[in-house]
Motif scaffolding. Structure first.
Motif, short mmCIF file in Angstrom:
data_model
loop_
_atom_site.label_atom_id
_atom_site.label_comp_id
_atom_site.label_asym_id
_atom_site.label_seq_id
_atom_site.Cartn_x
_atom_site.Cartn_y
_atom_site.Cartn_z
N UNK A 123 54.85 30.24 57.57
CA UNK A 123 54.54 31.05 57.98
C UNK A 123 54.08 32.12 57.24
N UNK A 124 54.60 32.25 56.41
CA UNK A 124 53.59 33.32 55.13
C UNK A 124 52.46 32.40 54.62
N UNK A 125 51.97 31.01 54.16
CA UNK A 125 50.94 30.25 54.36
C UNK A 125 50.42 30.06 55.10
N UNK A 126 50.91 30.17 56.02
CA UNK A 126 49.61 29.91 57.04
C UNK A 126 48.82 31.19 56.96
N UNK A 127 49.72 31.96 57.72
CA UNK A 127 48.89 33.36 58.03
C UNK A 127 48.26 33.49 56.61
N UNK A 128 48.19 33.23 55.41
CA UNK A 128 47.75 34.35 54.00
C UNK A 128 46.26 32.88 53.90
N UNK A 129 46.35 31.66 54.26
CA UNK A 129 45.36 30.79 54.79
C UNK A 129 44.44 31.05 56.13
N UNK A 130 45.23 30.98 56.75
CA UNK A 130 44.14 31.58 58.31
C UNK A 130 43.23 32.35 57.65
N UNK A 131 43.61 33.88 56.69
CA UNK A 131 42.51 34.61 56.21
C UNK A 131 41.65 34.55 55.03
N UNK A 132 42.24 33.65 54.84
CA UNK A 132 41.62 32.53 53.30
C UNK A 132 40.05 31.39 53.52
N UNK A 133 40.60 31.17 55.50
CA UNK A 133 39.61 30.13 55.29
C UNK A 133 38.46 29.51 54.97
N UNK A 134 37.92 31.08 55.67
CA UNK A 134 36.06 30.57 55.47
C UNK A 134 35.55 30.79 53.88
N UNK A 135 36.39 31.64 53.19
CA UNK A 135 36.34 31.22 51.26
C UNK A 135 37.12 30.07 50.85
N UNK A 136 38.08 28.92 51.91
CA UNK A 136 37.94 28.06 50.85
C UNK A 136 36.75 26.97 50.67
N UNK A 137 36.25 27.40 52.58
CA UNK A 137 35.67 26.25 52.51
C UNK A 137 34.14 26.61 51.72
N UNK A 138 33.87 27.43 51.48
CA UNK A 138 32.45 28.86 50.42
C UNK A 138 33.23 28.33 49.43
N UNK A 139 34.47 27.75 48.94
CA UNK A 139 34.14 28.02 47.96
C UNK A 139 34.11 25.83 46.98
N UNK A 140 34.50 24.85 48.39
CA UNK A 140 34.40 22.99 48.31
C UNK A 140 33.29 23.20 48.19
N UNK A 141 32.78 23.66 49.25
CA UNK A 141 31.08 23.87 49.66
C UNK A 141 30.21 23.59 48.08
N UNK A 142 30.39 25.03 47.21
CA UNK A 142 29.98 25.74 46.19
C UNK A 142 30.71 24.50 45.42
N UNK A 143 31.05 23.60 45.16
CA UNK A 143 31.64 23.15 44.23
C UNK A 143 31.10 21.46 44.65
N UNK A 144 30.38 21.71 45.91
CA UNK A 144 29.61 20.11 45.66
C UNK A 144 29.79 19.49 46.89
N UNK A 145 30.90 19.99 48.37
CA UNK A 145 31.42 19.14 49.46
C UNK A 145 30.55 19.60 50.20
#
Length: 211
Positions: free
Chosen positions: A162-184
Motif C-alpha cells: 500500500x505504501x509503495x502503491x500510493x507513492x508510485x501512483x503519485x509519481x507515475x507521470x514523472x516515471x514515464x517522463x524519465x523513461x521517455x527522456x532516457x529514450x523509450x
C-alpha cells in the motif's frame, strides 16, 4: 548509426511503471522474453537505496538493480542466442538459483522490466537495439493492477504494498517522463503491439530510438 558488425538478434526494451502490463504484453507478442526483474540485487546488499524518510528499501530505484549483468545477458542473447540468468524470488528479495535462456535463431526478443529504459543508450551503443517502448495506462489503472498482482503473488507485505502503491501512483507521470527522456517511446498496448510487429518483420518503426 552504430559502426559495430550486425548481430544475429536484436532486442526490444519494454519498460513502463510497475503494473502497466509489460509482462502481459510481452507474452501476447509471441516473442522470446527476458525478465529484467531477475537482475534485482539481493536484500542485504549494502548498495540498496532506501525510500527517503523511511526504512523501506526503494525497489523502484535503479540502484536496486544490476544493470551491468542485465546488459551482459542481453548482449549474449543477441550475439550467441543463449545466456544464463538468475532466478529471483521477489517475495524473498533473493536469488534462488539460475537458469539457461535460449532464443535459438529468433532475430528479435523482448527484455522487459521497470528499469529497461536505464539501458537504452548502452544497448544502442552495442548495436543490439531494435526499439524501446514505455507502456503507460494511467496512474489509477496501474495502481489497481499493480496492487492486485502483488497481493496475489505475495510479493511483499500488505502495508508495504500500500505504501509503495500510493507513492508510485503519485509519481507515475514523472516515471514515464524519465523513461521517455532516457529514450523509450511512450505508447499504449495496441501501439506497442504494432511496433513489435513492425520490428519483428524488419520494418522501420516511426520515431524509433534504435538509430
Amino acid at each position: 548509426m552504430s559502426s559495430l558488425p550486425p548481430v544475429p538478434a536484436r532486442v526490444v526494451l519494454l519498460c513502463g511503471p510497475s503494473g502497466s502490463g509489460k509482462s502481459l504484453l510481452a507474452a501476447r507478442s509471441g516473442l522470446p522474453v527476458l525478465r529484467l526483474d531477475d537482475f534485482y540485487k539481493e536484500a542485504g546488499d549494502p548498495t540498496l537505496p532506501q525510500v527517503l524518510g523511511s526504512s523501506d528499501i526503494d525497489w523502484d530505484h535503479p540502484g536496486s538493480w544490476d544493470a551491468d549483468q542485465a546488459v551482459a545477458a542481453i548482449e549474449d542473447l543477441c550475439r550467441t542466442g543463449r545466456t544464463t540468468v538468475p532466478l529471483y524470488d521477489l517475495s524473498l528479495s533473493a536469488r534462488t538459483g539460475e537458469e539457461p535462456v535460449d532464443i535459438g535463431r529468433t532475430p528479435l526478443f523482448i527484455a522487459e522490466g521497470i528499469f529497461a529504459a536505464e539501458i537504452v543508450t548502452r544497448c544502442r551503443e552495442l548495436g543490439v537495439l531494435a526499439d524501446a517502448l514505455c507502456l503507460s495506462r494511467g496512474p489509477v489503472t496501474t495502481f489497481r493492477r499493480r496492487f492486485l498482482r502483488d497481493l496475489r503473488e505475495g510479493r511483499k507485505s500488505v502495508p508495504f504494498l500500500l505504501r509503495r502503491g500510493w507513492r508510485l501512483m503519485r509519481a507515475e507521470r514523472s516515471i514515464v517522463a524519465r523513461q521517455t527522456a532516457l529514450g523509450a517511446y511512450a505508447c499504449d498496448r495496441d501501439e506497442a503491439l504494432g511496433r513489435l510487429a513492425d520490428a519483428a518483420a524488419g520494418r522501420p518503426v516511426a520515431a524509433s530510438t534504435a538509430a
